[in-house]
Design an enzyme around this catalytic site. Structure first.
Site, PDB file in Angstrom:
ATOM      1  N   ARG A  19       0.686  -1.025  -0.077  1.00 28.56           N
ATOM      2  CA  ARG A  19      -0.016  -0.098   0.048  1.00 28.56           C
ATOM      3  C   ARG A  19       0.816   1.399  -0.009  1.00 28.56           C
ATOM      4  O   ARG A  19       0.521   2.208  -0.531  1.00 28.56           O
ATOM      5  CB  ARG A  19      -0.944   0.043   1.254  1.00 28.56           C
ATOM      6  CG  ARG A  19      -1.867  -0.993   1.300  1.00 28.56           C
ATOM      7  CD  ARG A  19      -3.040  -0.790   2.178  1.00 28.56           C
ATOM      8  NE  ARG A  19      -3.829  -1.954   2.517  1.00 28.56           N
ATOM      9  CZ  ARG A  19      -5.033  -2.117   1.640  1.00 28.56           C
ATOM     10  NH1 ARG A  19      -5.589  -0.995   0.866  1.00 28.56           N
ATOM     11  NH2 ARG A  19      -5.918  -3.007   1.801  1.00 28.56           N
ATOM     12  N   ARG A  42      -9.844   2.607  -2.364  1.00 29.54           N
ATOM     13  CA  ARG A  42      -8.372   2.096  -1.554  1.00 29.54           C
ATOM     14  C   ARG A  42      -8.384   2.619  -0.370  1.00 29.54           C
ATOM     15  O   ARG A  42      -8.788   3.982  -0.075  1.00 29.54           O
ATOM     16  CB  ARG A  42      -7.189   2.472  -2.462  1.00 29.54           C
ATOM     17  CG  ARG A  42      -7.259   1.659  -3.863  1.00 29.54           C
ATOM     18  CD  ARG A  42      -7.284   0.400  -3.872  1.00 29.54           C
ATOM     19  NE  ARG A  42      -6.059  -0.298  -3.260  1.00 29.54           N
ATOM     20  CZ  ARG A  42      -6.201  -1.708  -2.998  1.00 29.54           C
ATOM     21  NH1 ARG A  42      -7.189  -2.434  -3.340  1.00 29.54           N
ATOM     22  NH2 ARG A  42      -5.142  -2.103  -2.324  1.00 29.54           N
ATOM     23  N   ILE A  43      -7.781   2.049   0.691  1.00 30.52           N
ATOM     24  CA  ILE A  43      -7.380   2.555   1.959  1.00 30.52           C
ATOM     25  C   ILE A  43      -6.133   3.418   1.933  1.00 30.52           C
ATOM     26  O   ILE A  43      -5.075   2.629   1.403  1.00 30.52           O
ATOM     27  CB  ILE A  43      -7.480   1.652   3.186  1.00 30.52           C
ATOM     28  CG1 ILE A  43      -8.928   1.025   3.146  1.00 30.52           C
ATOM     29  CG2 ILE A  43      -7.059   2.322   4.365  1.00 30.52           C
ATOM     30  CD1 ILE A  43      -8.957  -0.055   4.182  1.00 30.52           C
ATOM     31  N   LEU A  44      -5.909   4.679   2.030  1.00 26.78           N
ATOM     32  CA  LEU A  44      -4.786   5.528   2.129  1.00 26.78           C
ATOM     33  C   LEU A  44      -4.016   5.211   3.384  1.00 26.78           C
ATOM     34  O   LEU A  44      -4.639   5.051   4.492  1.00 26.78           O
ATOM     35  CB  LEU A  44      -4.876   6.834   1.935  1.00 26.78           C
ATOM     36  CG  LEU A  44      -5.687   7.315   0.466  1.00 26.78           C
ATOM     37  CD1 LEU A  44      -6.168   8.577   0.640  1.00 26.78           C
ATOM     38  CD2 LEU A  44      -4.577   6.912  -0.633  1.00 26.78           C
ATOM     39  N   ASN A  51     -13.373  12.872   1.899  1.00 27.71           N
ATOM     40  CA  ASN A  51     -14.055  11.523   1.246  1.00 27.71           C
ATOM     41  C   ASN A  51     -15.686  11.854   1.434  1.00 27.71           C
ATOM     42  O   ASN A  51     -15.926  12.597   2.339  1.00 27.71           O
ATOM     43  CB  ASN A  51     -13.614  10.558   2.024  1.00 27.71           C
ATOM     44  CG  ASN A  51     -14.256   9.204   1.669  1.00 27.71           C
ATOM     45  OD1 ASN A  51     -14.342   8.879   0.467  1.00 27.71           O
ATOM     46  ND2 ASN A  51     -14.816   8.472   2.345  1.00 27.71           N
ATOM     47  N   HIS A  86     -19.030   9.909   1.565  1.00 26.20           N
ATOM     48  CA  HIS A  86     -19.388   8.547   1.998  1.00 26.20           C
ATOM     49  C   HIS A  86     -20.818   8.196   2.060  1.00 26.20           C
ATOM     50  O   HIS A  86     -21.516   9.325   2.630  1.00 26.20           O
ATOM     51  CB  HIS A  86     -18.778   7.903   3.466  1.00 26.20           C
ATOM     52  CG  HIS A  86     -19.034   6.451   3.859  1.00 26.20           C
ATOM     53  ND1 HIS A  86     -18.642   5.419   3.137  1.00 26.20           N
ATOM     54  CD2 HIS A  86     -20.260   6.176   4.575  1.00 26.20           C
ATOM     55  CE1 HIS A  86     -19.066   4.472   3.812  1.00 26.20           C
ATOM     56  NE2 HIS A  86     -20.168   4.794   4.419  1.00 26.20           N
ATOM     57  N   ALA A 113      -6.455   7.845   9.035  1.00 29.16           N
ATOM     58  CA  ALA A 113      -6.225   6.185   8.917  1.00 29.16           C
ATOM     59  C   ALA A 113      -7.488   5.646   9.608  1.00 29.16           C
ATOM     60  O   ALA A 113      -7.823   5.879  10.541  1.00 29.16           O
ATOM     61  CB  ALA A 113      -4.643   5.973   9.474  1.00 29.16           C
ATOM     62  N   GLY A 114      -7.876   4.467   8.724  1.00 30.93           N
ATOM     63  CA  GLY A 114      -9.090   3.854   9.311  1.00 30.93           C
ATOM     64  C   GLY A 114     -10.082   4.105   8.022  1.00 30.93           C
ATOM     65  O   GLY A 114     -10.107   4.715   7.175  1.00 30.93           O
ATOM     66  N   ASP A 154     -13.350   5.196   6.569  1.00 27.18           N
ATOM     67  CA  ASP A 154     -14.299   6.097   6.394  1.00 27.18           C
ATOM     68  C   ASP A 154     -14.634   6.714   8.120  1.00 27.18           C
ATOM     69  O   ASP A 154     -15.446   6.968   8.411  1.00 27.18           O
ATOM     70  CB  ASP A 154     -15.718   5.293   6.220  1.00 27.18           C
ATOM     71  CG  ASP A 154     -15.971   4.965   4.972  1.00 27.18           C
ATOM     72  OD1 ASP A 154     -15.278   5.521   3.978  1.00 27.18           O
ATOM     73  OD2 ASP A 154     -16.319   3.730   4.667  1.00 27.18           O
TER      74      ASP A 154
HETATM   75  C1  GRF Z   1     -20.654   6.990  -4.032  1.00 26.59           C
HETATM   76  O1  GRF Z   1     -21.714   6.603  -3.452  1.00 26.59           O
HETATM   77  C2  GRF Z   1     -19.546   7.450  -2.857  1.00 26.59           C
HETATM   78  O2  GRF Z   1     -20.392   7.861  -1.798  1.00 26.59           O
HETATM   79  C3  GRF Z   1     -18.623   6.355  -2.394  1.00 26.59           C
HETATM   80  O3  GRF Z   1     -18.543   5.593  -3.640  1.00 26.59           O
HETATM   81  C4  GRF Z   1     -19.675   5.942  -4.443  1.00 26.59           C
HETATM   82  C5  GRF Z   1     -19.085   6.486  -5.718  1.00 26.59           C
HETATM   83  O4  GRF Z   1     -20.062   6.663  -6.781  1.00 26.59           O
HETATM   84  N1  GRF Z   1     -17.633   6.442  -1.723  1.00 26.59           N
HETATM   85  P1  GRF Z   1     -19.597   7.307  -8.188  1.00 26.59           P
HETATM   86  O5  GRF Z   1     -18.403   6.661  -8.680  1.00 26.59           O
HETATM   87  O6  GRF Z   1     -19.302   9.210  -7.700  1.00 26.59           O
HETATM   88  O7  GRF Z   1     -20.749   7.306  -8.936  1.00 26.59           O
END
Ligand code: GRF
Length: 204
Positions: free
Chosen positions: A65, A91-93, A107, A109, A142-143, A145
């Site tokens: 990684r 990917r997890i950074l 990010n 989510h 790190a972790g 989400d």
């Molecule tokens: C989204 O739901 C985002 O929240 C998550 O992955 C998905 C990516 O969708 N992290 P897209 O590639 O932007 O359509």
């Protein structure tokens, strides 16, 4: 502010950023580069269609990684990126990457964190029977989400929903909240005090 977007998938959140930039809704933020780890993914095509510089760093080409992150960092730095937006980047950074862009990696989510981190957050929410779902933009630590929450939008879970209807309702809000946060970051309106993050309103 030069923004680097990292993505792995279809890229609809990237498209929301591209559209916001084209419509003058990103303030001083400029999309300087889009990097993907999945050759041929939709996000790559969207960036190319919009004329934004792209790069591919395939995680499969690296034994660790950290080595993957070194290559990502080099590409982002080559484009002068100052803020990194993970828009469906799967990917997890490592701390090596996150320390290089401290408080400069965000990010999106598709859940109201800290509920339902990880993959298929919308399906997790649907199966849990929650009545309210939503999306979160947060600083990346790190972790999985985890990190201080910058902004969230809630949506209702309706009686006749299935997981895919809920996914679509959340995604529509993702497409609004992410450009709004990127703009606020670029305008210097986002202030973090530990885990409490505040966004000042746009001046009149
Ligand atoms: C989204 O739901 C985002 O929240 C998550 O992955 C998905 C990516 O969708 N992290 P897209 O590639 O932007 O359509």
């Amino acid at each position: 502010m030069k923004v680097g977007v990292l993505a792995s998938g279809s890229g609809t959140n990237l498209q929301a950023l591209l559209d916001a930039a084209a419509g003058g809704r990103l303030g001083p933020a400029r999309l300087a580069a889009v990097g993907v780890n999945v050759p041929g993914c939709g996000a790559l095509a969207r960036a190319q269609a919009a004329g934004v510089p792209t790069f591919v760093v395939n995680h499969r080409d690296f034994p660790s990684r950290e080595q993957f992150d070194v290559a990502l960092l080099a590409a982002l730095r080559a484009h002068g990126c100052e803020l990194i937006v993970l828009a469906g980047f799967m990917r997890i950074l490592t701390p090596l990457f996150l320390d290089a862009f401290a408080e400069r990696v965000i990010n999106i989510h598709p859940s109201l964190l800290p509920a339902f981190p990880g993959v298929d957050a919308q399906g997790q929410a649907f199966r849990a029977g929650v009545k309210v779902a939503g999306c979160t933009v947060h600083f990346v630590e790190a972790g999985v989400d985890s990190g201080p929450i910058i902004a969230q939008v809630a949506v209702p879970v309706l009686d006749d929903d299935d997981a895919s209807a809920l996914r679509a309702r959340i995604l529509a809000e993702e497409h609004k909240i992410l450009p709004a946060v990127v703009r606020a970051m670029a305008e210097g309106r986002v202030h973090a005090d530990g885990c409490h993050v505040h966004i000042r309103p746009t001046p009149p």
